[in-house]
Design a protein around this motif. Sequence first.
Motif, PDB file in Angstrom:
ATOM      1  N   ARG A  53      23.976  73.472  71.037  1.00  8.32           N
ATOM      2  CA  ARG A  53      23.921  74.237  72.286  1.00  8.32           C
ATOM      3  C   ARG A  53      23.508  73.279  73.399  1.00  8.32           C
ATOM      4  NH1 ARG A  53      20.827  78.571  70.949  1.00  8.32           N
ATOM      5  NH2 ARG A  53      22.623  79.896  70.663  1.00  8.32           N
ATOM      6  N   SER A  54      24.281  73.244  74.481  1.00 14.77           N
ATOM      7  CA  SER A  54      24.006  72.360  75.617  1.00 14.77           C
ATOM      8  C   SER A  54      23.541  73.178  76.808  1.00 14.77           C
ATOM      9  CB  SER A  54      25.258  71.570  76.002  1.00 14.77           C
ATOM     10  OG  SER A  54      25.663  70.750  74.929  1.00 14.77           O
ATOM     11  N   TRP A  55      22.437  72.733  77.393  1.00 15.95           N
ATOM     12  CA  TRP A  55      21.867  73.418  78.554  1.00 15.95           C
ATOM     13  C   TRP A  55      22.128  72.638  79.833  1.00 15.95           C
ATOM     14  CZ3 TRP A  55      19.844  78.193  78.009  1.00 15.95           C
ATOM     15  CH2 TRP A  55      19.570  78.603  76.698  1.00 15.95           C
ATOM     16  N   TYR A  56      22.673  71.452  79.705  1.00 14.04           N
ATOM     17  CA  TYR A  56      22.949  70.613  80.858  1.00 14.04           C
ATOM     18  C   TYR A  56      24.455  70.418  80.965  1.00 14.04           C
ATOM     19  CZ  TYR A  56      22.908  66.697  84.067  1.00 14.04           C
ATOM     20  OH  TYR A  56      23.125  65.897  85.152  1.00 14.04           O
ATOM     21  N   PRO A  57      25.012  70.530  82.171  1.00 13.92           N
ATOM     22  CA  PRO A  57      26.473  70.409  82.301  1.00 13.92           C
ATOM     23  C   PRO A  57      26.946  68.957  82.210  1.00 13.92           C
ATOM     24  CG  PRO A  57      25.495  70.746  84.459  1.00 13.92           C
ATOM     25  CD  PRO A  57      24.376  70.847  83.451  1.00 13.92           C
ATOM     26  N   TYR A  58      26.952  68.419  80.985  1.00  8.65           N
ATOM     27  CA  TYR A  58      27.450  67.064  80.772  1.00  8.65           C
ATOM     28  C   TYR A  58      28.892  66.943  81.228  1.00  8.65           C
ATOM     29  CZ  TYR A  58      23.284  66.451  77.939  1.00  8.65           C
ATOM     30  OH  TYR A  58      21.993  66.394  77.534  1.00  8.65           O
ATOM     31  N   ILE A  59      29.612  68.047  81.131  1.00  8.90           N
ATOM     32  CA  ILE A  59      30.997  68.112  81.560  1.00  8.90           C
ATOM     33  C   ILE A  59      31.040  69.052  82.755  1.00  8.90           C
ATOM     34  CG2 ILE A  59      33.350  68.719  80.884  1.00  8.90           C
ATOM     35  CD1 ILE A  59      32.410  68.287  77.954  1.00  8.90           C
ATOM     36  N   GLU A  60      31.362  68.520  83.925  1.00 12.49           N
ATOM     37  CA  GLU A  60      31.317  69.294  85.177  1.00 12.49           C
ATOM     38  C   GLU A  60      32.104  70.599  85.075  1.00 12.49           C
ATOM     39  OE1 GLU A  60      32.925  68.755  89.699  1.00 12.49           O
ATOM     40  OE2 GLU A  60      32.088  66.998  88.710  1.00 12.49           O
ATOM     41  N   GLU A  61      33.234  70.568  84.390  1.00 19.98           N
ATOM     42  CA  GLU A  61      34.081  71.752  84.281  1.00 19.98           C
ATOM     43  C   GLU A  61      33.414  72.879  83.499  1.00 19.98           C
ATOM     44  OE1 GLU A  61      35.173  68.624  83.825  1.00 19.98           O
ATOM     45  OE2 GLU A  61      36.367  68.532  85.647  1.00 19.98           O
ATOM     46  N   LEU A  62      32.288  72.595  82.835  1.00 19.54           N
ATOM     47  CA  LEU A  62      31.598  73.624  82.054  1.00 19.54           C
ATOM     48  C   LEU A  62      30.367  74.162  82.761  1.00 19.54           C
ATOM     49  CD1 LEU A  62      31.845  72.006  78.512  1.00 19.54           C
ATOM     50  CD2 LEU A  62      33.266  73.812  79.501  1.00 19.54           C
ATOM     51  N   SER A  63      30.132  73.759  83.994  1.00 20.78           N
ATOM     52  CA  SER A  63      28.918  74.165  84.699  1.00 20.78           C
ATOM     53  C   SER A  63      28.813  75.680  84.868  1.00 20.78           C
ATOM     54  CB  SER A  63      28.817  73.463  86.051  1.00 20.78           C
ATOM     55  OG  SER A  63      29.901  73.824  86.876  1.00 20.78           O
ATOM     56  N   ASP A  64      29.945  76.390  84.868  1.00 23.89           N
ATOM     57  CA  ASP A  64      29.910  77.846  84.981  1.00 23.89           C
ATOM     58  C   ASP A  64      29.713  78.530  83.628  1.00 23.89           C
ATOM     59  OD1 ASP A  64      32.449  77.139  84.033  1.00 23.89           O
ATOM     60  OD2 ASP A  64      33.428  78.843  85.017  1.00 23.89           O
ATOM     61  N   ARG A  65      29.564  77.766  82.567  1.00 20.41           N
ATOM     62  CA  ARG A  65      29.398  78.318  81.222  1.00 20.41           C
ATOM     63  C   ARG A  65      28.075  77.910  80.593  1.00 20.41           C
ATOM     64  NH1 ARG A  65      34.923  78.550  77.772  1.00 20.41           N
ATOM     65  NH2 ARG A  65      36.060  79.839  79.226  1.00 20.41           N
ATOM     66  N   MET A  66      27.063  77.746  81.385  1.00 22.02           N
ATOM     67  CA  MET A  66      25.793  77.289  80.842  1.00 22.02           C
ATOM     68  C   MET A  66      25.015  78.443  80.241  1.00 22.02           C
ATOM     69  SD  MET A  66      26.191  74.190  81.391  1.00 22.02           S
ATOM     70  CE  MET A  66      24.650  73.674  80.728  1.00 22.02           C
ATOM     71  N   PRO A  67      24.363  78.298  79.091  1.00 19.67           N
ATOM     72  CA  PRO A  67      24.591  77.173  78.187  1.00 19.67           C
ATOM     73  C   PRO A  67      25.919  77.365  77.459  1.00 19.67           C
ATOM     74  CG  PRO A  67      23.155  78.759  77.139  1.00 19.67           C
ATOM     75  CD  PRO A  67      23.435  79.278  78.539  1.00 19.67           C
ATOM     76  N   TYR A  68      26.412  76.282  76.873  1.00 16.04           N
ATOM     77  CA  TYR A  68      27.620  76.393  76.066  1.00 16.04           C
ATOM     78  C   TYR A  68      27.340  75.819  74.689  1.00 16.04           C
ATOM     79  CZ  TYR A  68      28.453  71.531  77.528  1.00 16.04           C
ATOM     80  OH  TYR A  68      28.334  70.190  77.779  1.00 16.04           O
ATOM     81  N   ILE A  69      28.139  76.265  73.723  1.00 18.25           N
ATOM     82  CA  ILE A  69      27.958  75.836  72.342  1.00 18.25           C
ATOM     83  C   ILE A  69      29.195  75.068  71.891  1.00 18.25           C
ATOM     84  CG2 ILE A  69      27.675  76.572  69.945  1.00 18.25           C
ATOM     85  CD1 ILE A  69      26.099  78.986  71.014  1.00 18.25           C
ATOM     86  N   SER A  70      28.982  73.835  71.462  1.00 16.14           N
ATOM     87  CA  SER A  70      30.044  73.023  70.854  1.00 16.14           C
ATOM     88  C   SER A  70      29.978  73.242  69.351  1.00 16.14           C
ATOM     89  CB  SER A  70      29.838  71.539  71.162  1.00 16.14           C
ATOM     90  OG  SER A  70      29.843  71.328  72.547  1.00 16.14           O
ATOM     91  N   VAL A  71      31.137  73.419  68.738  1.00 17.07           N
ATOM     92  CA  VAL A  71      31.189  73.599  67.284  1.00 17.07           C
ATOM     93  C   VAL A  71      32.136  72.575  66.668  1.00 17.07           C
ATOM     94  CG1 VAL A  71      30.546  76.042  67.198  1.00 17.07           C
ATOM     95  CG2 VAL A  71      32.935  75.436  67.531  1.00 17.07           C
ATOM     96  N   LEU A  72      31.761  72.101  65.502  1.00 17.80           N
ATOM     97  CA  LEU A  72      32.630  71.266  64.688  1.00 17.80           C
ATOM     98  C   LEU A  72      33.172  72.189  63.609  1.00 17.80           C
ATOM     99  CD1 LEU A  72      33.736  68.426  64.194  1.00 17.80           C
ATOM    100  CD2 LEU A  72      31.755  68.012  62.707  1.00 17.80           C
ATOM    101  N   VAL A  73      34.486  72.438  63.656  1.00 17.55           N
ATOM    102  CA  VAL A  73      35.119  73.429  62.788  1.00 17.55           C
ATOM    103  C   VAL A  73      35.897  72.732  61.680  1.00 17.55           C
ATOM    104  CG1 VAL A  73      36.802  75.307  62.697  1.00 17.55           C
ATOM    105  CG2 VAL A  73      35.252  75.098  64.664  1.00 17.55           C
ATOM    106  N   GLU A  74      35.618  73.143  60.452  1.00 17.04           N
ATOM    107  CA  GLU A  74      36.326  72.621  59.285  1.00 17.04           C
ATOM    108  C   GLU A  74      37.516  73.542  59.004  1.00 17.04           C
ATOM    109  OE1 GLU A  74      34.300  70.464  55.867  1.00 17.04           O
ATOM    110  OE2 GLU A  74      34.581  72.498  55.086  1.00 17.04           O
TER     111      GLU A  74
END
Length: 153
Positions: free
Chosen positions: A73-94
């Motif tokens: 879970r990211s609370w900082y907009p490392y990717i500017e395009e995701l700033s409107d989705r804070m926080p966002y969750i990155s998943v590694l999907v098998e």
Amino acid sequence: MTTATVEVPWGPAPDGIDTPYWEGLRAGELRLQRCGTCQTWIWSPQSVCGHCHGFDLGWHSVEPVGTIYSWSRSWYPYIEELSDRMPYISVLVELADAGGRRVLGLLVDDVERTPEIGESVIGVFEHKEGEPWPLLRWRRTDSTPTDSTGGGH
């Protein structure tokens, strides 16, 4: 009248090696490479199979269904395009349909609910009007679907 080109930080690499992946997303498919010699699934795109060193690589559509292998879970907009989705969750999907190959993406359902390792997810194709390339997103299989065509990245 000229048409403005939208500049986005995703899409095919300058060398074009991953263009079939992006074209697959436009067609509503998840496409990954597979070696025709040893049948190894490959991600990210390569020009040579890392397993047998063969050059017989093809692109194949796979079912965008899998399980969460890892998440963050990211609370900082490392990717500017995701700033409107804070926080966002990155998943590694098998992906079971691709020999367990793993792909990274965003979980687009309830970010307040903590993901679980092994939880089932399904891929959704998000294409905002005016943007040249869609993106693959992930949703828990027990989630209520929402419109993924217009709301951010």
